[in-house]
Design an enzyme around this catalytic site. Structure first.
Site, PDB file in Angstrom:
ATOM      1  N   ARG A 154       0.744  -1.128   0.148  1.00 30.87           N
ATOM      2  CA  ARG A 154       0.014   0.043  -0.113  1.00 30.87           C
ATOM      3  C   ARG A 154       0.762   1.293  -0.190  1.00 30.87           C
ATOM      4  NH1 ARG A 154      -3.986  -3.246   3.923  1.00 30.87           N
ATOM      5  NH2 ARG A 154      -1.799  -3.754   4.891  1.00 30.87           N
ATOM      6  N   ARG A 232      11.699   0.045   7.791  1.00 34.91           N
ATOM      7  CA  ARG A 232      12.518  -0.327   9.060  1.00 34.91           C
ATOM      8  C   ARG A 232      13.823  -0.261   8.988  1.00 34.91           C
ATOM      9  NH1 ARG A 232       8.427   0.759  11.224  1.00 34.91           N
ATOM     10  NH2 ARG A 232       7.082  -0.677  12.467  1.00 34.91           N
ATOM     11  N   ASP A 256      14.052   7.524   7.566  1.00 35.39           N
ATOM     12  CA  ASP A 256      13.271   8.025   8.904  1.00 35.39           C
ATOM     13  C   ASP A 256      13.434   6.895   9.812  1.00 35.39           C
ATOM     14  OD1 ASP A 256      11.096   9.299  10.045  1.00 35.39           O
ATOM     15  OD2 ASP A 256       9.617   7.632   9.364  1.00 35.39           O
ATOM     16  N   GLU A 261      17.083   2.527  16.911  1.00 37.77           N
ATOM     17  CA  GLU A 261      16.387   3.529  17.451  1.00 37.77           C
ATOM     18  C   GLU A 261      16.227   3.553  18.988  1.00 37.77           C
ATOM     19  OE1 GLU A 261      12.897   3.780  15.142  1.00 37.77           O
ATOM     20  OE2 GLU A 261      13.620   3.527  13.249  1.00 37.77           O
ATOM     21  N   HIS A 279      11.948   8.786  13.200  1.00 38.45           N
ATOM     22  CA  HIS A 279      10.993   7.798  12.893  1.00 38.45           C
ATOM     23  C   HIS A 279       9.646   8.649  13.162  1.00 38.45           C
ATOM     24  CE1 HIS A 279       9.728   3.595  13.205  1.00 38.45           C
ATOM     25  NE2 HIS A 279       8.643   4.057  12.696  1.00 38.45           N
TER      26      HIS A 279
HETATM   27  C1  8YV Z   1       4.597   4.038  14.301  1.00 37.84           C
HETATM   28  C2  8YV Z   1       5.287   3.044  11.999  1.00 37.84           C
HETATM   29  O1  8YV Z   1       4.409   5.323  14.775  1.00 37.84           O
HETATM   30  O2  8YV Z   1       3.119   2.273  11.622  1.00 37.84           O
HETATM   31  C3  8YV Z   1       4.202   2.244  11.917  1.00 37.84           C
HETATM   32  O3  8YV Z   1       4.847   0.877  11.370  1.00 37.84           O
HETATM   33  O4  8YV Z   1       6.684   2.751  11.873  1.00 37.84           O
HETATM   34  C4  8YV Z   1       4.806   4.346  12.835  1.00 37.84           C
HETATM   35  O5  8YV Z   1       4.053   4.679  12.027  1.00 37.84           O
HETATM   36  C5  8YV Z   1       5.176   3.005  15.442  1.00 37.84           C
HETATM   37  O6  8YV Z   1       5.179   1.790  14.941  1.00 37.84           O
HETATM   38  C6  8YV Z   1       4.421   3.208  16.590  1.00 37.84           C
HETATM   39  O7  8YV Z   1       5.133   2.532  17.136  1.00 37.84           O
END
Ligand code: 8YV
Length: 322
Positions: A154, A232, A256, A261, A279
């Site tokens: 998506r 990631r 990002d 992290e 992030h």
């Molecule tokens: C979130 C993200 O803020 O949706 C995801 O996978 O990386 C971010 O949008 C994060 O996962 C929240 O922990």
């Protein structure tokens, strides 16, 4: 009896609702207190609410024998052991779709920032270098660039659509060729990287994609190539990335996400041709509110009807098979 447990720090709006509506507990972070909580209440917990940042691993699931669902905030859920959940018949949900636009916007922002050098040029003006240094060095054209999307899900599709508006030539690599996609499919990440000026990483995290962007892929992208990662940190070999950025083997990177992290390697902090974000891709008021809502709706639907609104794809695939 329903007992809801919060695992990891969550947005205040979400954490407050969990207490107000479900009188949820919060799993202590201190090891001894956590252990004591699990010994006393672990058997009564029926649902966990967590986020992609924390998740629920196999060891924690073992301490929660009455668990029926893990409701996770965020589209990525690589910190939750979905295989262990499925073995136990524990359902898992995440929050797809509602964040697609903001994450794609951020990817495009990073692409423009790093290719045009905007944050570095801003620093140039701020440190008073313009009057003596003169014109800023030339940067690279985004419009019309050849862009490779790694992971045409998506978010990858939303990034591709935006960059089509910039006249970019789009190709992609995913685990599977996407039926009906108008974009060229590259058989491997290396083949994709060789063919483009900008590689955008938009695949999901987890063991299957760990270091999918390895040294070979980065070398294939080459000294004129740019990398953007909104997926990631684990997907990219960060050591190889740093090496190539330092040696001029890569033109620049917009990141990002990072391997560890919130720690960012000093070498990246010292470079001018990288754009580093904490992030934040989904972090707008509107999108975060929608993510909180969808997390609560999943929990409510599970507890009321035993149905998750947005189960993770593995669960959908296994119910389609079964
Ligand atoms: C979130 C993200 O803020 O949706 C995801 O996978 O990386 C971010 O949008 C994060 O996962 C929240 O922990």
């Amino acid at each position: 009896m329903t007992r809801v447990l919060q695992v990891g720090a969550l947005k205040p709006a979400l954490a407050e609702q969990l207490v107000a509506t479900y009188d949820a507990d919060v799993l202590p972070t201190d090891d001894a207190a956590r252990d004591a909580y699990l010994a006393e209440h672990g058997e009564q917990v029926t649902a966990v609410v967590t986020s992609g940042r924390f998740g629920v691993d196999r060891a924690l699931m073992e301490r929660l024998p009455g668990l029926t669902a893990i409701v996770s905030f965020g589209v990525g859920y690589d910190t939750t052991d979905v295989a262990a959940a499925m073995e136990r018949g524990v359902a898992v949900s995440h929050t797809p779709d509602v964040l697609t636009d903001c994450v794609a916007d951020t990817a495009v922002g990073l692409a423009i920032d790093v290719m045009r050098g905007l944050p570095a040029a801003d620093r140039y003006v701020r440190r008073g270098a313009w009057p003596t240094g003169g014109d800023y060095p030339l940067t690279r054209r985004v419009s019309g660039a050849r862009v490779g999307i790694l992971g045409l899900g998506r978010i990858g599709i939303a990034i591709a659509k935006r960059l089509e508006g910039f006249g970019c030539e789009i190709s992609y690599h995913s685990r599977h060729r996407v039926d009906g996609s108008p974009y060229d499919y590259a058989l491997t990440p290396v083949a994709l990287a060789e063919a483009v000026d900008l590689l955008v990483v938009a695949t999901s995290g987890g063991p299957a994609s760990t270091h999918l962007v390895d040294r070979d892929v980065l070398e294939a992208l080459g000294s004129d190539g740019f990398l953007v990662n909104v997926a990631r940190g684990s997907v990219v070999d960060e050591n190889a990335l740093v090496d190539l950025l330092l040696s001029g083997g890569l033109a620049g990177a917009g990141l990002d996400v990072f391997a560890d992290e919130p720690h960012v390697p000093q070498a990246l902090l010292d470079l001018d041709n990288v754009v580093l974000l904490p992030h934040l891709a989904s972090g707008t008021v509107e999108t975060r509110a929608a993510m909180v809502r969808l997390t609560l709706d999943n929990l409510e639907s599970w507890l009321a009807r035993g149905e998750l609104l947005t189960p993770v794809p593995e669960l959908l695939a296994s119910s389609a098979r079964g």
